[in-house]
Design an enzyme around this catalytic site. Structure first.
Site, short mmCIF file in Angstrom:
data_model
loop_
_atom_site.label_atom_id
_atom_site.label_comp_id
_atom_site.label_asym_id
_atom_site.label_seq_id
_atom_site.Cartn_x
_atom_site.Cartn_y
_atom_site.Cartn_z
N HIS C 16 0.85 -1.20 0.00
CA HIS C 16 0.00 0.00 0.00
C HIS C 16 0.88 1.25 0.00
O HIS C 16 2.10 1.17 0.21
CB HIS C 16 -0.97 0.00 1.19
CG HIS C 16 -0.35 0.22 2.54
ND1 HIS C 16 -1.07 0.64 3.64
CD2 HIS C 16 0.93 0.08 2.97
CE1 HIS C 16 -0.27 0.74 4.68
NE2 HIS C 16 0.93 0.41 4.31
N CYS C 35 5.94 6.28 4.52
CA CYS C 35 4.75 5.52 4.10
C CYS C 35 4.10 6.13 2.87
O CYS C 35 3.18 5.55 2.29
CB CYS C 35 3.74 5.44 5.24
SG CYS C 35 4.39 4.59 6.69
N HIS C 41 4.99 0.25 -0.45
CA HIS C 41 5.78 -0.74 0.29
C HIS C 41 4.77 -1.78 0.77
O HIS C 41 3.60 -1.69 0.42
CB HIS C 41 6.49 -0.06 1.47
CG HIS C 41 5.53 0.56 2.42
ND1 HIS C 41 4.95 1.80 2.18
CD2 HIS C 41 4.96 0.11 3.56
CE1 HIS C 41 4.11 2.07 3.15
NE2 HIS C 41 4.09 1.08 3.99
N HIS C 43 3.43 -5.21 3.64
CA HIS C 43 3.39 -5.84 4.96
C HIS C 43 2.83 -7.24 4.87
O HIS C 43 2.07 -7.57 3.96
CB HIS C 43 2.49 -5.02 5.90
CG HIS C 43 2.88 -3.60 6.09
ND1 HIS C 43 4.01 -3.22 6.77
CD2 HIS C 43 2.31 -2.45 5.67
CE1 HIS C 43 4.11 -1.89 6.77
NE2 HIS C 43 3.09 -1.39 6.10
N ASP C 81 -5.20 -10.44 -0.76
CA ASP C 81 -3.88 -11.07 -0.64
C ASP C 81 -3.07 -10.91 -1.93
O ASP C 81 -3.57 -11.11 -3.03
CB ASP C 81 -4.05 -12.56 -0.32
CG ASP C 81 -2.71 -13.22 -0.01
OD1 ASP C 81 -1.84 -12.56 0.57
OD2 ASP C 81 -2.55 -14.40 -0.36
N HIS C 82 -1.79 -10.56 -1.75
CA HIS C 82 -0.87 -10.36 -2.89
C HIS C 82 -1.34 -9.24 -3.83
O HIS C 82 -1.10 -9.30 -5.04
CB HIS C 82 -0.62 -11.67 -3.63
CG HIS C 82 0.40 -12.53 -2.91
ND1 HIS C 82 0.12 -13.16 -1.73
CD2 HIS C 82 1.70 -12.83 -3.20
CE1 HIS C 82 1.20 -13.81 -1.32
NE2 HIS C 82 2.16 -13.63 -2.18
N GLU C 126 -0.32 -4.64 11.54
CA GLU C 126 0.35 -4.23 10.30
C GLU C 126 1.86 -4.51 10.38
O GLU C 126 2.47 -4.94 9.42
CB GLU C 126 0.10 -2.74 10.07
CG GLU C 126 0.46 -2.29 8.67
CD GLU C 126 -0.01 -0.88 8.40
OE1 GLU C 126 -1.11 -0.71 7.86
OE2 GLU C 126 0.71 0.07 8.76
#
Lengths: 138, 138, 138, 138, 138, 138
Positions: C16, C35, C41, C43, C81-82, C126
């Site tokens: 995100h 951020c 980047h 998580h 996801d991904h 996170e």
């Protein structure tokens, strides 16, 4: 390309009873204590399977983690997960299912489905205080 | 003095089989899947017992953690650790040992050995993906 | 039957970029720091979904954990996801994907697939230093 | 906007000795056992500080995690980290540094640097078996 | 003095996309699956950097942990943390950022800032199920 | 029988102060920073003791984990747990209690109570960012 170790971590839940057919009932009780109680008990085993090799320069992978985990799940976890090892797994009818013997069993099962010589280490955590590491040293 | 929650974390290793005597064999198999297999399986249960109250201004303690852990060990863990819950614990002869029912059982066992109204929460982790929290709401 | 909380833990890996369309580029950079960097980047998010209710006395279950995890995986993880949340998830085209806003999104997605009033809490970690808890308080 | 809880996790390493000036030497030794030994001992404390509020619709944040962690580090950790609490922190000259009293101390220190009414919970883990939760209930 | 291994653990959050320029789009999609999706995804990488050597008898230290962590942070984490590895790190323009290749990159970056021959191992955890260990074997 | 590594994990809580009598006060302060502050500080040390050998084919055990943990507890933890290492442990009157030196001390204490040549590794975690591994290399 450099040589690296790739590790896949999975878990399975199984029960077992420590009991050696080569020992008397009294010797079993004395040696294994509560781990020898009649109806067994269980653990969430944490299994780390490591392979070692040189990644393909084209892909950056030696063995694809997804392929490795598929082998671990289909050949091993599908057999032992949610089982009572002593009764449900033929190998442990005559072999005492200590963490040590389970680790060797995992090695022997997985070795034949992985590229020759690639299996590097089996690390099996039985509880927060007990783990076993096996690197195929016969 | 302020009101605080004190939590003691312990673990125990037990086996169980999910099976309800109010359901048919087929219903049990369908509802509980691999958790219903005949010989059971096991877990390392993580148990967090929380009490709530106002510390004594003289000592800075409400219930001494050592006393709390002694109650947990002597009244509960000595009973369930290294046991096959369905066969070894009379309570689970008629009660299906789901994580939910085990958490309520832990509450009911411990409540009578702790100061009235002090038991605040039972948190029971069965696997890395499953946990249950019970705060005594009947 | 008593009222309990059942929690299912899963993980997903996403990327995100914190950026609010209501702020200038300079305000975004100042408020969100690293951020806000241009290419985002990522998580490994840890997601704990909790439901609350009274288990069925016959089965010892309120919602079967397997059913709960199936809802979480099929309705939520298969979507996020991904993924790069800002570009791949329409909801986050206009909503800044802070941990806070992701937690509310998880609640809103899951609530409609669970028994009315049963969703109790979304807990989203996170990083090791940052987590958010949402209990549906509008 | 919905109301959420944001939690920042940090750690600090400190030593302490449990000893109450309101008790005799013998009472201290009996009540606190090895925690009362003369030269103290230490822990890696895990501190989770939670604030509760409604995120700003423009930013998606209530309190920026970086700002929250800065308050925790500058006002609290810089004071207690790598200290012997009984000797180095004036507050604990007369107050027994139990986990309970340390948690209340953390609340009282941090509350004044955070938006009024926003501090929701202090969770302090002293060891793997002992933690304390304080929500400001006087 | 005996020879010991000192390990520093840190974390960084980055995003990446597995994609090899030596493979066709279809081969990339087949080999890397969801890890190849167009906009990438991310992880909280756990990095353990180990050095090996004999502590100075005067200080009891080989390399001071603070110095080791400073090297890791300034030379490595300041470069990769909160970055999209494929776009932001020149090295990964032509090298597929698999966990294996990231581990080798970490070794190559850090080796030149540490005493000759002291770097012993890079251990990189990408997710709870995937980690890579590199000991400099070319 | 194959050769395996068995690891027992325990914890102890102790305090220490990094200070070398071979250095001036100023050198100590500069080298050890906050770890040198006058009254010390503390940690929850995580200790992993590994032994290596061939299990007895009759029992499936090399050294019984319970026996190993008894040695660790009686010979080592009963000595160092809840102690200020610099003042309470004679060995650390002249030896700086760095993690490195504590690991070597653990090895030297335990080695004499275990079968000759069986001790394989001491792994000591001092904090989440610092650990030391010692395999008896003099």
């Amino acid at each position: 390309m450099p040589s690296l170790i790739l590790t896949n971590r999975t878990t399975f839940s199984a029960s077992h009873r420590l009991h050696s057919s080569a020992l008397s009932a009294e010797e079993n009780r004395k040696l294994f204590g509560k781990c020898n109680w009649d109806n067994g008990h269980g653990h969430n085993y944490v299994l780390k399977v490591s392979v070692k090799g040189r990644p393909d320069p084209k892909t950056g992978l030696f063995i694809n983690l997804f392929d490795l985990e598929t082998v671990v799940r289909e050949k091993l976890l599908d057999v032992v997960d949610h089982r009572y090892l002593n009764l449900d797994i033929p190998h442990f009818k005559d072999v005492n299912p200590t963490a040590e013997n389970i680790a060797v069993y995992c090695w022997d099962v997985l070795e034949k489905y992985l590229p020759a010589g690639s299996l590097y280490e089996i690390h099996l955590e039985e509880t927060e205080t007990c783990s076993v590491t096996y690197r195929g040293e016969k």
